[in-house]
Design a protein around this motif. Structure first.
Motif, PDB file in Angstrom:
ATOM      1  N   SER A   1       0.839  -1.203   0.000  1.00 39.32           N
ATOM      2  CA  SER A   1       0.000   0.000   0.000  1.00 39.32           C
ATOM      3  C   SER A   1       0.872   1.250   0.000  1.00 39.32           C
ATOM      4  N   GLY A   2       1.315   1.620  -1.175  1.00 35.40           N
ATOM      5  CA  GLY A   2       2.138   2.815  -1.295  1.00 35.40           C
ATOM      6  C   GLY A   2       3.611   2.478  -1.333  1.00 35.40           C
ATOM      7  N   ASP A   3       4.402   3.510  -1.361  1.00 30.75           N
ATOM      8  CA  ASP A   3       5.855   3.335  -1.437  1.00 30.75           C
ATOM      9  C   ASP A   3       6.458   3.194  -0.049  1.00 30.75           C
ATOM     10  N   GLY A   4       7.623   2.636   0.004  1.00 31.05           N
ATOM     11  CA  GLY A   4       8.370   2.571   1.251  1.00 31.05           C
ATOM     12  C   GLY A   4       7.845   1.512   2.188  1.00 31.05           C
ATOM     13  N   PHE A   5       8.112   1.718   3.478  1.00 28.60           N
ATOM     14  CA  PHE A   5       7.803   0.715   4.485  1.00 28.60           C
ATOM     15  C   PHE A   5       6.687   1.168   5.432  1.00 28.60           C
ATOM     16  N   ASP A   6       6.174   2.385   5.256  1.00 26.94           N
ATOM     17  CA  ASP A   6       5.176   2.930   6.170  1.00 26.94           C
ATOM     18  C   ASP A   6       3.791   2.376   5.866  1.00 26.94           C
ATOM     19  N   PHE A   7       2.876   2.557   6.806  1.00 24.00           N
ATOM     20  CA  PHE A   7       1.513   2.036   6.695  1.00 24.00           C
ATOM     21  C   PHE A   7       0.568   3.081   7.257  1.00 24.00           C
ATOM     22  N   SER A   8      -0.610   3.171   6.699  1.00 22.86           N
ATOM     23  CA  SER A   8      -1.624   4.054   7.286  1.00 22.86           C
ATOM     24  C   SER A   8      -2.963   3.328   7.307  1.00 22.86           C
ATOM     25  N   GLU A   9      -3.778   3.691   8.268  1.00 23.60           N
ATOM     26  CA  GLU A   9      -5.092   3.082   8.459  1.00 23.60           C
ATOM     27  C   GLU A   9      -6.009   4.184   8.962  1.00 23.60           C
ATOM     28  N   THR A  10      -7.299   4.006   8.821  1.00 22.83           N
ATOM     29  CA  THR A  10      -8.264   5.004   9.279  1.00 22.83           C
ATOM     30  C   THR A  10      -9.056   4.438  10.453  1.00 22.83           C
ATOM     31  N   PHE A  11      -9.096   5.208  11.540  1.00 19.37           N
ATOM     32  CA  PHE A  11      -9.901   4.848  12.707  1.00 19.37           C
ATOM     33  C   PHE A  11     -11.102   5.776  12.751  1.00 19.37           C
ATOM     34  N   SER A  12     -12.286   5.195  12.886  1.00 15.22           N
ATOM     35  CA  SER A  12     -13.509   5.990  13.015  1.00 15.22           C
ATOM     36  C   SER A  12     -13.935   6.029  14.471  1.00 15.22           C
ATOM     37  N   GLU A  13     -14.339   7.221  14.927  1.00 17.01           N
ATOM     38  CA  GLU A  13     -14.778   7.396  16.316  1.00 17.01           C
ATOM     39  C   GLU A  13     -15.802   6.328  16.686  1.00 17.01           C
ATOM     40  N   GLY A  14     -15.547   5.683  17.824  1.00 22.03           N
ATOM     41  CA  GLY A  14     -16.462   4.647  18.304  1.00 22.03           C
ATOM     42  C   GLY A  14     -16.275   3.307  17.609  1.00 22.03           C
ATOM     43  N   GLY A  15     -15.361   3.244  16.661  1.00 19.98           N
ATOM     44  CA  GLY A  15     -15.140   2.010  15.903  1.00 19.98           C
ATOM     45  C   GLY A  15     -14.229   1.026  16.614  1.00 19.98           C
ATOM     46  N   SER A  16     -14.023  -0.089  15.971  1.00 17.03           N
ATOM     47  CA  SER A  16     -13.133  -1.123  16.488  1.00 17.03           C
ATOM     48  C   SER A  16     -11.681  -0.684  16.362  1.00 17.03           C
ATOM     49  N   PRO A  17     -10.796  -1.239  17.197  1.00 17.89           N
ATOM     50  CA  PRO A  17      -9.363  -0.933  17.056  1.00 17.89           C
ATOM     51  C   PRO A  17      -8.873  -1.281  15.646  1.00 17.89           C
ATOM     52  N   VAL A  18      -7.857  -0.553  15.184  1.00 17.03           N
ATOM     53  CA  VAL A  18      -7.301  -0.804  13.846  1.00 17.03           C
ATOM     54  C   VAL A  18      -5.840  -1.247  13.982  1.00 17.03           C
TER      55      VAL A  18
END
Length: 114
Positions: A61-78
């Motif tokens: 998911s994208g270049d390099g070694f980094d990662f991103s995820e989206t957390f929604s208020e009140g949602g499950s842990p990501v």
């Protein structure tokens, strides 16, 4: 024949080589079947401790070694790593001494945690 000897090179592609010195003996024989005196060359192998590589996105998911995820208020842990292809590797060791994971910006203080 000297050029042939000069062209011979030692290579070791092991990522965790043994440091025992390697010895090679060279003996040349002429057309009358007379051998030269044996001569020795020594190759000293110096292992290098390669650092572990942390790849949070596995190249997926994208270049390099980094990662991103989206957390929604009140949602499950990501997750903080791509769960299928993220990895930690070390080319010369299968043992990991430790990993430190820090939440570096926490605008909601104690309400945020790992």
């Amino acid at each position: 024949y000297t050029n042939i000897l000069r062209s011979i090179q030692y290579v070791n592609n092991d990522q965790d080589p043994d440091s025992t010195p390697r010895q090679m003996v060279v003996v040349c024989t002429d057309e009358l079947s007379r051998d030269s005196l044996p001569v020795t060359t020594t190759i000293n192998v110096v292992p290098v401790n390669d650092a572990p590589v942390v790849d949070l996105n596995g190249g997926g998911s994208g270049d390099g070694f980094d990662f991103s995820e989206t957390f929604s208020e009140g949602g499950s842990p990501v997750p903080i790593i791509d769960q299928t292809i993220g990895s930690i590797t070390d080319p010369d060791s299968s043992l990991l001494a430790n990993c430190v994971i820090s939440l570096v910006n926490s605008p909601n203080g104690a309400n945020e945690h790992l």
